[in-house]
Design a protein around this motif. Structure first.
Motif, PDB file in Angstrom:
ATOM      1  N   PHE A  14      43.665  40.550  50.731  1.00  7.51           N
ATOM      2  CA  PHE A  14      44.036  39.343  50.000  1.00  7.51           C
ATOM      3  C   PHE A  14      43.129  39.137  48.784  1.00  7.51           C
ATOM      4  N   GLY A  15      43.732  38.797  47.656  1.00  7.37           N
ATOM      5  CA  GLY A  15      42.916  38.335  46.532  1.00  7.37           C
ATOM      6  C   GLY A  15      43.261  38.956  45.195  1.00  7.37           C
ATOM      7  N   LYS A  16      42.484  38.546  44.203  1.00  4.67           N
ATOM      8  CA  LYS A  16      42.712  38.995  42.814  1.00  4.67           C
ATOM      9  C   LYS A  16      42.518  40.490  42.665  1.00  4.67           C
ATOM     10  N   ASP A  17      43.411  41.114  41.940  1.00  5.81           N
ATOM     11  CA  ASP A  17      43.272  42.531  41.541  1.00  5.81           C
ATOM     12  C   ASP A  17      43.080  43.469  42.730  1.00  5.81           C
ATOM     13  N   GLN A 169      51.631  48.378  58.242  1.00  4.87           N
ATOM     14  CA  GLN A 169      50.248  48.781  58.544  1.00  4.87           C
ATOM     15  C   GLN A 169      49.267  47.956  57.714  1.00  4.87           C
ATOM     16  N   PHE A 170      49.656  47.678  56.478  1.00  2.00           N
ATOM     17  CA  PHE A 170      48.820  46.819  55.630  1.00  2.00           C
ATOM     18  C   PHE A 170      49.731  46.041  54.690  1.00  2.00           C
ATOM     19  N   SER A 171      49.227  44.923  54.195  1.00  2.00           N
ATOM     20  CA  SER A 171      49.930  44.195  53.133  1.00  2.00           C
ATOM     21  C   SER A 171      48.918  43.687  52.127  1.00  2.00           C
ATOM     22  N   VAL A 172      49.232  43.928  50.859  1.00  2.00           N
ATOM     23  CA  VAL A 172      48.371  43.446  49.785  1.00  2.00           C
ATOM     24  C   VAL A 172      48.941  42.125  49.269  1.00  2.00           C
ATOM     25  N   LEU A 173      48.120  41.100  49.273  1.00  2.00           N
ATOM     26  CA  LEU A 173      48.523  39.761  48.819  1.00  2.00           C
ATOM     27  C   LEU A 173      47.645  39.366  47.634  1.00  2.00           C
ATOM     28  N   ASP A 174      48.138  39.643  46.446  1.00  2.00           N
ATOM     29  CA  ASP A 174      47.417  39.211  45.244  1.00  2.00           C
ATOM     30  C   ASP A 174      48.151  37.989  44.683  1.00  2.00           C
ATOM     31  N   PRO A 175      47.587  36.793  44.836  1.00  2.00           N
ATOM     32  CA  PRO A 175      48.293  35.564  44.432  1.00  2.00           C
ATOM     33  C   PRO A 175      48.666  35.534  42.955  1.00  2.00           C
ATOM     34  N   GLN A 176      48.039  36.385  42.140  1.00  2.73           N
ATOM     35  CA  GLN A 176      48.374  36.386  40.707  1.00  2.73           C
ATOM     36  C   GLN A 176      49.823  36.802  40.458  1.00  2.73           C
ATOM     37  N   VAL A 177      50.447  37.479  41.435  1.00  2.00           N
ATOM     38  CA  VAL A 177      51.833  37.940  41.217  1.00  2.00           C
ATOM     39  C   VAL A 177      52.806  36.778  41.052  1.00  2.00           C
ATOM     40  N   SER A 234      50.231  29.795  37.345  1.00  2.00           N
ATOM     41  CA  SER A 234      49.000  30.551  37.103  1.00  2.00           C
ATOM     42  C   SER A 234      47.756  29.801  37.606  1.00  2.00           C
ATOM     43  N   ASP A 235      47.976  28.655  38.243  1.00  2.64           N
ATOM     44  CA  ASP A 235      46.890  27.907  38.897  1.00  2.64           C
ATOM     45  C   ASP A 235      46.507  28.720  40.147  1.00  2.64           C
ATOM     46  N   TYR A 236      45.421  29.490  40.028  1.00  2.00           N
ATOM     47  CA  TYR A 236      45.103  30.471  41.070  1.00  2.00           C
ATOM     48  C   TYR A 236      44.819  29.820  42.429  1.00  2.00           C
ATOM     49  N   GLU A 237      44.119  28.702  42.392  1.00  2.00           N
ATOM     50  CA  GLU A 237      43.784  28.038  43.663  1.00  2.00           C
ATOM     51  C   GLU A 237      45.062  27.631  44.416  1.00  2.00           C
TER      52      GLU A 237
END
Ligand code: NZQ
Ligand code: ZN
Length: 386
Positions: A14-17, A169-177, A234-237
């Motif tokens: 989880f997270g940016k980039d 098996q894994f998941s990428v969660l980048d909230p910027q998407v 784009s409000d990341y929080e």
């Protein structure tokens, strides 16, 4: 609280980039099929990030999986899996792409001729090709659960199934998407996740104090972040809390040891199959009627939800429970989601009867937390939602 066994094997990154980390999760000798939807990932940079991360990998691509993943399209992808001797699947998209990938995971190792057979049977899927996901749309929770919903235009069906082999098996969660998600899909995501929590919570008091508090916490967080996410994706929080709430709403945690309903989804899926209405919107159509129809059975939890989530303190249990239903419908409307079937189609006469007949044909005699909701009840609920 009833006994339970709980295992969720999906690794969350989880997270940016964080998209670049996928290369660390996929076996180096894998032949990968990357699956995606209608092309949003090519416009928002996600495609480029995935390609950059996998620049040295053995990679084949399949795009064009539509919203409400369509069996016929997935069968084309299955051909590629077989021809190219693919060993690993990577879903890059929202619930539809991830669900389509789950179907393909099961279909790739299925020994029969017609994969629709295992979809219809709804028996737990115990083996599948390994897969990971890059989530682009917070909504379904599919990135951290083992369920999937597949549509088939030919027969106007939309069926859910799953099993222990279908956890990513894994998941990428980048909230910027989420910055590129259109408002219509953002509010769909909020509504879908909100209703997932309701399906697991709005039953009867079952002594799951912590599960109730988890559920209420997710609902309150969704209510809190909704205006911020809509105003500025784009409000990341806000985006991060939105994304994590959607995942937590349907990764198995809040349903352990307590009853679940899911009748709203079962009726909603039929509305998508018949009219192509967005999944989340079908839930907003069915839920208010469902809770009014089952008022006596659900009023204690409705009142608790009203009090704790919406601060409804006036009146007795019945008053609070009723106000809670009204407040929920108002919330959907504030998001810009219509809550009547007639808002989506003028051709709704006969829908309720058709759904009841389908449930009867499939042997779905008792839905809901007490398996007491008959096809005739479903017919009445859908009519109330016209
Ligand atoms: O196809 P592309 O071009 O990627 O566009 C998609 C699609 O048009 C777009 N989108 C996704 N990420 C985007 C984006 N657009 C811009 N920027 C981004 N970052 O959004 C549209 C909708 O995508 P879709 O994947 O269909 O939405 P959602 O995630 O809401 O998934 C809905 C499907 O999941 C099923 C539903 O029934 C429906 O078929 N569900 C799956 C569940 C599960 N597996 O646990 C549970 C749910 O209750 C639900 O039933
Ligand atoms: Zn849903």
């Amino acid at each position: 609280m009833t006994n339970f066994e709980f295992k969720n094997p999906t690794k969350i990154i989880f997270g940016k980039d964080t998209i670049k980390k996928i290369i660390e999760e996929i076996p180096s000798d894998a032949k990968i099929l990357m699956l995606y939807g209608g092309g949003s990932i090519k416009k928002n940079g996600v495609y480029d990030q995935v390609k950059a991360a996998l620049k040295n990998a053995d990679l084949v691509e399949f795009g064009g999986i539509p919203a409400n993943p369509e069996y016929a399209v997935l069968m084309d992808a299955l051909k590629i899996i077989k021809e190219e001797k693919i060993t690993y699947l990577l879903a890059v998209g929202g619930g539809s792409v991830i669900d389509g990938t789950k179907f393909l995971s099961a279909a790739a190792v299925y020994e029969g001729d017609e994969p629709w057979d295992f979809v219809k049977k709804r028996e737990p899927i115990k083996k599948g090709m390994p897969f990971g996901t890059v989530l682009t749309l917070p909504a379904t929770g599919s990135e951290m659960n083992s369920g999937t919903v597949i549509s088939r235009k030919e027969t106007q069906e939309k069926l859910a199934f799953g099993g222990p082999a279908l956890f990513p098996q894994f998941s990428v969660l980048d909230p910027q998407v989420i910055t590129s998600i259109p408002e219509r899909q953002l509010v769909n995501g909020i509504t879908d996740a909100f209703t997932h929590v309701l399906e697991q919570y709005m039953t009867y008091p079952a002594g799951g104090f912590l599960q109730d508090r988890f559920a209420e916490g997710i609902l309150q967080t969704l209510i809190e972040i909704a205006p911020r996410v809509i105003k500025d994706p784009s409000d990341y929080e806000a985006a991060a809390n939105f994304m994590w709430s959607c995942t937590m709403a349907l990764n198995g945690l809040i349903q352990q040891g307590v009853p679940g309903d899911w009748a709203v989804h079962m009726m909603g899926h039929e509305l998508t199959a018949m009219y192509g209405i967005d999944h989340a919107r079908t839930l907003a159509v069915v839920a208010p009627s469902h809770y009014k129809y089952n008022f006596e059975a659900k009023k204690e939890k409705l009142a608790q939800y009203g009090e704790r989530v919406w601060n409804i303190t006036e009146g007795n249990v019945d008053d609070k429970a009723y106000a809670a239903i009204e407040r929920t419908e108002a919330f959907f409307k504030e998001l810009g989601i219509d809550t009547k079937l007639s808002d989506y189609t003028s051709d709704y006469e006969g829908t309720a009867e058709k759904i009841a007949q389908r449930f009867t044909d499939r042997g779905w005699k008792g839905l809901g937390e007490r398996q007491a909701l008959t096809p005739q009840d479903a017919e009445k609920i859908v009519k109330m939602a016209y």
